[in-house]
Design an enzyme around this catalytic site. Sequence first.
Site, PDB file in Angstrom:
ATOM      1  N   PHE A 129       0.786  -1.249  -0.270  1.00 28.86           N
ATOM      2  CA  PHE A 129      -0.090  -0.076   0.014  1.00 28.86           C
ATOM      3  C   PHE A 129       0.825   1.350  -0.101  1.00 28.86           C
ATOM      4  O   PHE A 129       1.452   1.629   1.005  1.00 28.86           O
ATOM      5  CB  PHE A 129      -0.925   0.000   1.322  1.00 28.86           C
ATOM      6  CG  PHE A 129      -2.076   1.017   1.441  1.00 28.86           C
ATOM      7  CD1 PHE A 129      -3.061   0.786   0.810  1.00 28.86           C
ATOM      8  CD2 PHE A 129      -1.870   2.074   2.212  1.00 28.86           C
ATOM      9  CE1 PHE A 129      -4.132   1.761   0.627  1.00 28.86           C
ATOM     10  CE2 PHE A 129      -2.711   2.937   2.395  1.00 28.86           C
ATOM     11  CZ  PHE A 129      -4.046   2.887   1.685  1.00 28.86           C
ATOM     12  N   GLU A 374      -1.102   3.486  10.500  1.00 28.08           N
ATOM     13  CA  GLU A 374      -2.646   3.729  10.276  1.00 28.08           C
ATOM     14  C   GLU A 374      -3.097   5.085  11.047  1.00 28.08           C
ATOM     15  O   GLU A 374      -4.349   5.077  11.240  1.00 28.08           O
ATOM     16  CB  GLU A 374      -3.242   2.486  10.718  1.00 28.08           C
ATOM     17  CG  GLU A 374      -2.787   1.247  10.172  1.00 28.08           C
ATOM     18  CD  GLU A 374      -3.119   0.728   8.933  1.00 28.08           C
ATOM     19  OE1 GLU A 374      -3.988   1.443   8.410  1.00 28.08           O
ATOM     20  OE2 GLU A 374      -2.610   0.113   8.390  1.00 28.08           O
TER      21      GLU A 374
END
Length: 395
Positions: A129, A374
């Site tokens: 990602f 995150e």
Amino acid sequence: MSTPTHQPEVDGEDFAEILATTREFLRTKVLPRENEIMTGDRIPDDLRAAVADLGLFGFALPQRWGGLGLDGLQEVEIAMELGYTSVAVRSMIGTNNGIAGQVLVGYGTDEQREEWLPRIASGEVVASFALTEEGAGSNPAGLRTRARRDGAGEDADWMIDGGKRFITNAPIADLFVTFARTREATPDDPGIAVFLVPASTPGVEVGPKDKKMGQEGAWTADVTFTDVRLPAAALVGGSEADGYRAAMASLSRGRLHIAALGVGLARRALDESVAYAAGATQGGNPIGSFQLVQAHLADMQTGVLAGQALVRDCARRYWLDGDRTAPSVAKLFCSEMAGRVADLGVQVHGGTGYIREVPVERIYRDVRLLRLYEGTSEIQRLIIGGALVRSATPR
């Protein structure tokens, strides 16, 4: 942003079997090799093959593309088990199931899904990602990697230039799910699109592995894109408008996953500390008989059970009720809680807890990252607090 949905493919009985099998594998096959993973800074090939054989590279991907088909409520249960042992294993499969794979599941075209998801679910392809970059981490709106059309029309190639940082699995990635700016941002449009960039594409360069405080075996690195040419079909969903929505949706699911991971790490620190307190002696007495040691263990147990209950409740709130702040609540509390529990675990062990290859020493270093990726704890507080104020503000 699309509304989260709860569409279980796996019933309760089958999931209980999957969970039990996963737990047994992690505790009997991975846990005894934690120090091997840590000192070698890599996951042995036979363990990676065993993880693939269990289907864990695709546990959260739909069955139609070869995954196990676990839903968001079941995923947090698996993540708590993954946190109990070397987090490098979780990291190896995390992007396939999470923030990279879910972008394709939620936003990819049928052709993109058919091309990539079966190989991602099997572990043949490791997907990364590629969002974070210098100056654009917890807030994707600030990214500077650029993508431009090389020609006119929707069939024109794309050219990508820019750099990413701290990209999980970059040294072993086969595919980079890459976020790039295609237009200037406006109040209603952040101007971000998502592209599928095979690692073998000319102009893609992966830097050396980062040397990190902890989480050995979980590799990250910088990735640079220099005049990277991609076909029009590399644009995820065939639309420039889906990029930011894809990032936000993937990060929300990822935050629940990291919260559950923190609970697993904290549970392991607690179990190690209870065992140590029962067996180690001071002055001929088990240290667990001392009231202050018992107080530390009590605080650890309270944190673990509170985190476990919260992550389950927040998963239900997000997937069943569409509560978009719930993932941030879970991640904020559980990542901070795991840090406190790990610290107490070292304290219970005394000097032994400061020695390399003692589990609580590794956990102490590993959990520190939970408060950063995150979305940092500070970002989670802004998300939660801002949402509360907006909900009370007359429109």
